[in-house]
Design a protein around this motif. Structure first.
Motif, PDB file in Angstrom:
ATOM      1  N   LEU A   1       0.832  -1.200   0.000  1.00  0.00           N
ATOM      2  CA  LEU A   1       0.000   0.000   0.000  1.00  0.00           C
ATOM      3  C   LEU A   1       0.871   1.257   0.000  1.00  0.00           C
ATOM      4  O   LEU A   1       0.574   2.232  -0.701  1.00  0.00           O
ATOM      5  CB  LEU A   1      -0.918  -0.003   1.218  1.00  0.00           C
ATOM      6  N   SER A   2       1.956   1.238   0.761  1.00  0.00           N
ATOM      7  CA  SER A   2       2.863   2.377   0.808  1.00  0.00           C
ATOM      8  C   SER A   2       3.507   2.617  -0.554  1.00  0.00           C
ATOM      9  O   SER A   2       3.674   3.773  -0.978  1.00  0.00           O
ATOM     10  CB  SER A   2       3.949   2.140   1.863  1.00  0.00           C
ATOM     11  N   ILE A   3       3.859   1.532  -1.240  1.00  0.00           N
ATOM     12  CA  ILE A   3       4.440   1.671  -2.580  1.00  0.00           C
ATOM     13  C   ILE A   3       3.433   2.287  -3.538  1.00  0.00           C
ATOM     14  O   ILE A   3       3.749   3.208  -4.311  1.00  0.00           O
ATOM     15  CB  ILE A   3       4.927   0.303  -3.098  1.00  0.00           C
ATOM     16  N   TRP A   4       2.186   1.801  -3.488  1.00  0.00           N
ATOM     17  CA  TRP A   4       1.120   2.367  -4.311  1.00  0.00           C
ATOM     18  C   TRP A   4       0.955   3.847  -4.018  1.00  0.00           C
ATOM     19  O   TRP A   4       0.794   4.668  -4.931  1.00  0.00           O
ATOM     20  CB  TRP A   4      -0.200   1.643  -4.015  1.00  0.00           C
ATOM     21  N   LEU A   5       0.981   4.205  -2.753  1.00  0.00           N
ATOM     22  CA  LEU A   5       0.793   5.591  -2.341  1.00  0.00           C
ATOM     23  C   LEU A   5       1.909   6.481  -2.869  1.00  0.00           C
ATOM     24  O   LEU A   5       1.661   7.585  -3.380  1.00  0.00           O
ATOM     25  CB  LEU A   5       0.724   5.672  -0.815  1.00  0.00           C
ATOM     26  N   CYS A   6       3.147   6.009  -2.769  1.00  0.00           N
ATOM     27  CA  CYS A   6       4.295   6.794  -3.242  1.00  0.00           C
ATOM     28  C   CYS A   6       4.248   6.977  -4.754  1.00  0.00           C
ATOM     29  O   CYS A   6       4.424   8.097  -5.265  1.00  0.00           O
ATOM     30  CB  CYS A   6       5.600   6.110  -2.831  1.00  0.00           C
ATOM     31  N   VAL A   7       4.014   5.895  -5.487  1.00  0.00           N
ATOM     32  CA  VAL A   7       4.000   5.966  -6.954  1.00  0.00           C
ATOM     33  C   VAL A   7       2.867   6.867  -7.439  1.00  0.00           C
ATOM     34  O   VAL A   7       3.063   7.717  -8.327  1.00  0.00           O
ATOM     35  CB  VAL A   7       3.871   4.556  -7.557  1.00  0.00           C
ATOM     36  N   SER A   8       1.674   6.713  -6.878  1.00  0.00           N
ATOM     37  CA  SER A   8       0.536   7.515  -7.324  1.00  0.00           C
ATOM     38  C   SER A   8       0.705   8.982  -6.966  1.00  0.00           C
ATOM     39  O   SER A   8       0.283   9.866  -7.712  1.00  0.00           O
ATOM     40  CB  SER A   8      -0.761   6.969  -6.718  1.00  0.00           C
ATOM     41  N   THR A   9       1.325   9.269  -5.821  1.00  0.00           N
ATOM     42  CA  THR A   9       1.554  10.660  -5.436  1.00  0.00           C
ATOM     43  C   THR A   9       2.573  11.322  -6.352  1.00  0.00           C
ATOM     44  O   THR A   9       2.428  12.495  -6.727  1.00  0.00           O
ATOM     45  CB  THR A   9       2.022  10.743  -3.973  1.00  0.00           C
ATOM     46  N   ILE A  10       3.599  10.582  -6.735  1.00  0.00           N
ATOM     47  CA  ILE A  10       4.564  11.103  -7.710  1.00  0.00           C
ATOM     48  C   ILE A  10       3.856  11.382  -9.040  1.00  0.00           C
ATOM     49  O   ILE A  10       4.109  12.396  -9.704  1.00  0.00           O
ATOM     50  CB  ILE A  10       5.720  10.110  -7.896  1.00  0.00           C
ATOM     51  N   GLY A  11       2.941  10.492  -9.416  1.00  0.00           N
ATOM     52  CA  GLY A  11       2.152  10.719 -10.624  1.00  0.00           C
ATOM     53  C   GLY A  11       1.298  11.963 -10.510  1.00  0.00           C
ATOM     54  O   GLY A  11       1.147  12.728 -11.477  1.00  0.00           O
ATOM     55  N   PHE A  12       0.729  12.185  -9.326  1.00  0.00           N
ATOM     56  CA  PHE A  12      -0.069  13.391  -9.094  1.00  0.00           C
ATOM     57  C   PHE A  12       0.803  14.632  -9.251  1.00  0.00           C
ATOM     58  O   PHE A  12       0.380  15.631  -9.854  1.00  0.00           O
ATOM     59  CB  PHE A  12      -0.683  13.362  -7.700  1.00  0.00           C
ATOM     60  N   GLY A  13       2.023  14.594  -8.697  1.00  0.00           N
ATOM     61  CA  GLY A  13       2.930  15.721  -8.834  1.00  0.00           C
ATOM     62  C   GLY A  13       3.273  16.003 -10.286  1.00  0.00           C
ATOM     63  O   GLY A  13       3.365  17.161 -10.710  1.00  0.00           O
ATOM     64  N   PHE A  14       3.438  14.931 -11.067  1.00  0.00           N
ATOM     65  CA  PHE A  14       3.736  15.092 -12.495  1.00  0.00           C
ATOM     66  C   PHE A  14       2.560  15.723 -13.234  1.00  0.00           C
ATOM     67  O   PHE A  14       2.738  16.645 -14.050  1.00  0.00           O
ATOM     68  CB  PHE A  14       4.089  13.735 -13.103  1.00  0.00           C
ATOM     69  N   VAL A  15       1.362  15.248 -12.965  1.00  0.00           N
ATOM     70  CA  VAL A  15       0.169  15.769 -13.632  1.00  0.00           C
ATOM     71  C   VAL A  15      -0.071  17.238 -13.275  1.00  0.00           C
ATOM     72  O   VAL A  15      -0.486  18.033 -14.126  1.00  0.00           O
ATOM     73  CB  VAL A  15      -1.066  14.914 -13.262  1.00  0.00           C
ATOM     74  N   LEU A  16       0.221  17.601 -12.034  1.00  0.00           N
ATOM     75  CA  LEU A  16       0.031  18.985 -11.599  1.00  0.00           C
ATOM     76  C   LEU A  16       1.237  19.858 -11.905  1.00  0.00           C
ATOM     77  O   LEU A  16       1.294  21.014 -11.470  1.00  0.00           O
ATOM     78  CB  LEU A  16      -0.268  19.018 -10.094  1.00  0.00           C
TER      79      LEU A  16
END
Length: 272
Positions: free
Chosen positions: A101-116
Motif C-alpha cells: 500500500l505504501s508503494i502504491w501511495l508513493c508511486v501515485s503521489t509522484i504521478g499526481f505531482g507530475f500531472v500537476l
C-alpha cells in the motif's frame, strides 16, 4: 466456535508434539509465558519486527487481497476469520499489505505531482504530506475512533468478554483506503487535465462520480470489516453515510462543485 471467533478444539485433537501442561494450567488458564505471547504489546512487537524483514512477508498473498478488495471484498474478510481460528488474532500479523500500500501511495503521489506540473522538491514535499498526514495520521485517527465506537456501542451484551482489536480496526481502514487510493490517486490521473479540470459539466460529472465511487467503496469495505465480527451488533449503521454522500453528490452536480479541482488546489497550497 464461540462468539469471539475463537475455535473450540477438543484436547484429543491437539498435535502430538503439543504438551497440554506446557501451555494450559489445571484450571484451563494459559500460563504466563503463553499468555504473554497473546498480549497486544507482543503482537505489535512481532508485527513491527517483521516490517523490516521482507523475506518473511507474503507479498503474493497481499497482492491477492488487493485484487479481491475490488472484486470480492467478502473473501478478504473470510481470511481474517481463518487467522482468528489459527493464530488467535483478527489483525494481520504480516505487514506485506502495508508495504505494498505504501508503494502504491508513493508511486501515485509522484504521478499526481507530475500531472500537476510540480517540481522535484514540491513532489517530495507532497509525498511526505500524503504519506505521514493523509495516510498514517488520518488513518490512526479514524482507526482509533472506530475502535472506540465499536467496543463502546456495537459489542453484543452477551459478548462483553470480546473486544475489537485496535490492529484489526487499522486493517479495516487500510482495506477501505486502498480502493479509494487507486480510484482517486491513479485512475483519476488519466482524466484530470483533459476532462475533469475543464470548466464543463462533463468535467465535474466525471470527477465527482469518481469521488462517489471511491468514498462509497471506503464506506462499504469498512462495513464489511466490522460486520464480519460475530460479536458485533447493528453494524448496518456503518452504511448510513451513504445517504449524505449521495445527497452531496447530487448537490455538487447541481451547483457545479468540482471536488478534484479543490483537491488539486489544496495539494498545490500544501507545497508552497
Amino acid at each position: 466456535m464461540n462468539l469471539c471467533g475463537k475455535a473450540i478444539v477438543p484436547l484429543r485433537k491437539m498435535l502430538p508434539s503439543t504438551s497440554v501442561n506446557s501451555s494450559v494450567q489445571g484450571n484451563g488458564v494459559l500460563n504466563s509465558r503463553d499468555a504473554a505471547r497473546h498480549t497486544a504489546g507482543a503482537k505489535r512487537y512481532k508485527y513491527l519486527r517483521r516490517l523490516f524483514r521482507f523475506r518473511q512477508m507474503d507479498f503474493e498473498f497481499a497482492a491477492w487481497q488487493m485484487l479481491y478488495l475490488f472484486t470480492s471484498p467478502q473473501r478478504v474478510y473470510r481470511n481474517f476469520h481463518y487467522r482468528k481460528q489459527t493464530k488467535d488474532q483478527w489483525a494481520r500479523d504480516d505487514p506485506a499489505f502495508l508495504v505494498l500500500l505504501s508503494i502504491w501511495l508513493c508511486v501515485s503521489t509522484i504521478g499526481f505531482g507530475f500531472v500537476l506540473d510540480m517540481g522535484f522538491f514540491e513532489t517530495i514535499k507532497l509525498l511526505l504530506w500524503v504519506v505521514f498526514i493523509d495516510c498514517v495520521g488520518v488513518g490512526l485517527l479514524i482507526s482509533t475512533l472506530m475502535w472506540f465506537i465499536s467496543n463502546k456501542y456495537l459489542v453484543k451484551r452477551q459478548s462483553r468478554d470480546c473486544d475489537v482489536e485496535w490492529g484489526y480496526a487499522f486493517d479495516v481502514h487500510l482495506n477501505a483506503f486502498y480502493p479509494l487510493l487507486v480510484i482517486l490517486h491513479f485512475i483519476q490521473l488519466f482524466f484530470i487535465n483533459h476532462v475533469i479540470l475543464t470548466d464543463t459539466f462533463i468535467g465535474y460529472l466525471v470527477g465527482n462520480t469518481l469521488w462517489l465511487i471511491a468514498v462509497g467503496y471506503y464506506i462499504y469495505v469498512t462495513f464489511l470489516g466490522y460486520s464480519a465480527l460475530p460479536f458485533l451488533k447493528n453494524t448496518v449503521i456503518l452504511l448510513y453515510p451513504f445517504a449524505p454522500l449521495i445527497l452531496l453528490y447530487g448537490l455538487s452536480l447541481a451547483l457545479g462543485w468540482n471536488f478534484t479541482r479543490a483537491l488539486c488546489s489544496f495539494y498545490k497550497y500544501r507545497v508552497k
